[in-house]
Structures are given as C-alpha cells and as structure tokens.
Enzyme design. Structure first.
Site, mmCIF file in Angstrom:
data_model
loop_
_atom_site.group_PDB
_atom_site.id
_atom_site.type_symbol
_atom_site.label_atom_id
_atom_site.label_comp_id
_atom_site.label_asym_id
_atom_site.label_seq_id
_atom_site.Cartn_x
_atom_site.Cartn_y
_atom_site.Cartn_z
ATOM 1 N N THR A 11 31.945 36.821 23.955
ATOM 2 C CA THR A 11 32.557 36.663 22.628
ATOM 3 C C THR A 11 32.440 35.235 22.105
ATOM 4 O O THR A 11 32.303 35.019 20.896
ATOM 5 C CB THR A 11 34.035 37.101 22.694
ATOM 6 O OG1 THR A 11 34.070 38.505 22.964
ATOM 7 C CG2 THR A 11 34.767 36.839 21.390
ATOM 8 N N SER A 51 29.504 40.426 28.869
ATOM 9 C CA SER A 51 29.678 40.301 30.316
ATOM 10 C C SER A 51 30.170 41.581 30.979
ATOM 11 O O SER A 51 30.156 41.688 32.206
ATOM 12 C CB SER A 51 30.607 39.139 30.656
ATOM 13 O OG SER A 51 31.962 39.488 30.466
ATOM 14 N N SER A 52 30.585 42.581 30.180
ATOM 15 C CA SER A 52 30.961 43.855 30.799
ATOM 16 C C SER A 52 29.730 44.564 31.364
ATOM 17 O O SER A 52 29.864 45.483 32.161
ATOM 18 C CB SER A 52 31.673 44.748 29.782
ATOM 19 O OG SER A 52 30.808 45.030 28.707
ATOM 20 N N ASP A 85 35.202 39.513 30.053
ATOM 21 C CA ASP A 85 35.415 40.749 30.816
ATOM 22 C C ASP A 85 35.119 40.584 32.309
ATOM 23 O O ASP A 85 35.817 41.153 33.149
ATOM 24 C CB ASP A 85 34.560 41.892 30.241
ATOM 25 C CG ASP A 85 35.104 42.369 28.907
ATOM 26 O OD1 ASP A 85 36.264 42.063 28.589
ATOM 27 O OD2 ASP A 85 34.356 43.043 28.174
HETATM 28 N N1 ASP Z 1 33.101 41.975 25.896
HETATM 29 C C1 ASP Z 1 33.141 40.528 25.861
HETATM 30 C C2 ASP Z 1 32.412 40.005 27.094
HETATM 31 O O1 ASP Z 1 32.974 39.994 28.150
HETATM 32 C C3 ASP Z 1 34.563 40.089 25.799
HETATM 33 C C4 ASP Z 1 34.791 38.590 25.722
HETATM 34 O O2 ASP Z 1 33.921 37.757 25.873
HETATM 35 O O3 ASP Z 1 35.977 38.250 25.485
HETATM 36 O O4 ASP Z 1 31.281 39.626 26.980
#
Ligand code: ASP
Length: 191
Positions: A11, A51-52, A85
């Site tokens: 993010t 990163s998920s 994540d």
């Molecule tokens: N889905 C995003 C990630 O982990 C969430 C974040 O960065 O807060 O890449």
C-alpha cells in the site's frame, strides 16, 4: 554513508488506477522523495507486489537484495518498504539469517500514496532515521513512530495507523542467525 531503500510494493507504493483499484506504482526513488528525509538515501526496486501474494521465492530474492546492499561498506543500514499483510513474516524471515551489525528496518503504510493524508511518507522517514542511527541489533519494523523487533511483532489492525504490536511484553530471545539457504521449493509454503 547512506541508507539503502529497497522497495517491494504494498500500500505504501500504491495509487488508484482509473478503475479505482490500488496498484503499487511508486518506485523507491519516488517513495524517498515523498518522505522528505534529510539523510542521504539510495533506492532500488526489488519487487512491486501486494504482499498478500508474496512467496518464499520473493523472500529469497529480498534476502539476497539485503545481503548485496550490505556488501557496500558505505551503507549505514537498509530500509525495506513492504505491504503490511506479510510484513511481519518477511521481517522474521530476514532476521533469521541477518548476521550483519547494521540495521534492517521494514516499513509500510495503511493508506495509499495518493491518499489525502498518507501515512507512508512519515513511516519511511522514521525508518530511514532508524537505519541511519542504529541503536538496536537485528531486523526491526518501524510503523507509526514505533520501532519494534522482528521477533514477536504482528499486525493487529487493518485500518489503524498503529497496525503493529509485540505479542509479548518482554523482548523475545534472538538466537544465532542460520545460514541463508533458499526457501523456495522446500515445500514449507507457497513457492
Ligand atoms: N494488501 C496490502 C499489502 O500487503 C496491504 C498493505 O500494504 O497495507 O501489500
């Protein structure tokens, strides 16, 4: 001496596309420019993912990027920008093999870079500060003004800026690092 910033997506690097979907678009250089840091910084783009979906192969590549950065004696410390994540898991994965006395600090953001009030620039500024003036051994995360050790840290919120906390009030022991053998293909997780 300078700090090396390695960007991997998340993010902190995201902007909204024409369909409204958040996509990691910012480079390490653009993230550093937004952070308004006073330190000398160089940036490298290692990955650009949510990163998920990070895999063990991604962790292997990041370990190698950190190791390569620390071959340069003029690097004071390393900052990794990362999605939240799996930020805690990556921090532990780096700490398990980190034997250099210089710090590695991971950071990210809860709001995207094009938000009206993004938290990424201040998080990155603080992470660079922590990497430039090392006070602690090992890998840490810096988030919302707090610097926390990789051992025992976990994501505890999905929207609040202070999204990370230690699971234990007492610091966990930090055993000797293990050799950095590749994790991809070991069957321990996703490739
Ligand atoms: N889905 C995003 C990630 O982990 C969430 C974040 O960065 O807060 O890449």
């Amino acid at each position: 001496m300078h700090v090396m910033v390695i960007s991997t997506g998340g993010t902190i690097a995201c902007t909204a596309g024409s369909d409204g979907a958040l996509v990691p678009t910012l480079t390490a250089a653009e993230l550093v420019a937004q952070s308004a840091t006073v330190h000398e910084v160089r940036g490298v783009d290692a990955n650009r993912i949510d990163s998920s979906s990070a895999t063990l192969a991604d962790l292997d590549r990041l370990r190698e990027a950190v190791r390569t950065s620390l071959l340069d004696a003029s690097v004071a410390g390393v900052v990794v920008t990362h999605g939240t994540d799996s930020l805690a898991e990556t921090a532990l994965g780096l700490d398990l093999v980190h034997r250099d006395p210089r710090p590695v600090i991971l950071t990210g953001a809860m709001r995207p870079a094009d938000d009206a009030a993004p938290d990424g620039p201040a998080n990155l500024r603080g992470a660079i500060e922590a990497a430039a003036h090392p006070q602690r051994a090992g890998v840490h995360i810096h988030f919302d003004g707090a610097t926390l050790p990789a051992r025992g840290v976990m994501k505890v919120a999905t929207t609040a800026h202070d999204a990370f906390a230690l699971a234990s009030p007492r610091p966990l022991p930090r055993p000797m690092p293990v050799p950095a053998a590749p994790l991809a293909g070991t069957g321990m997780g996703r490739g």
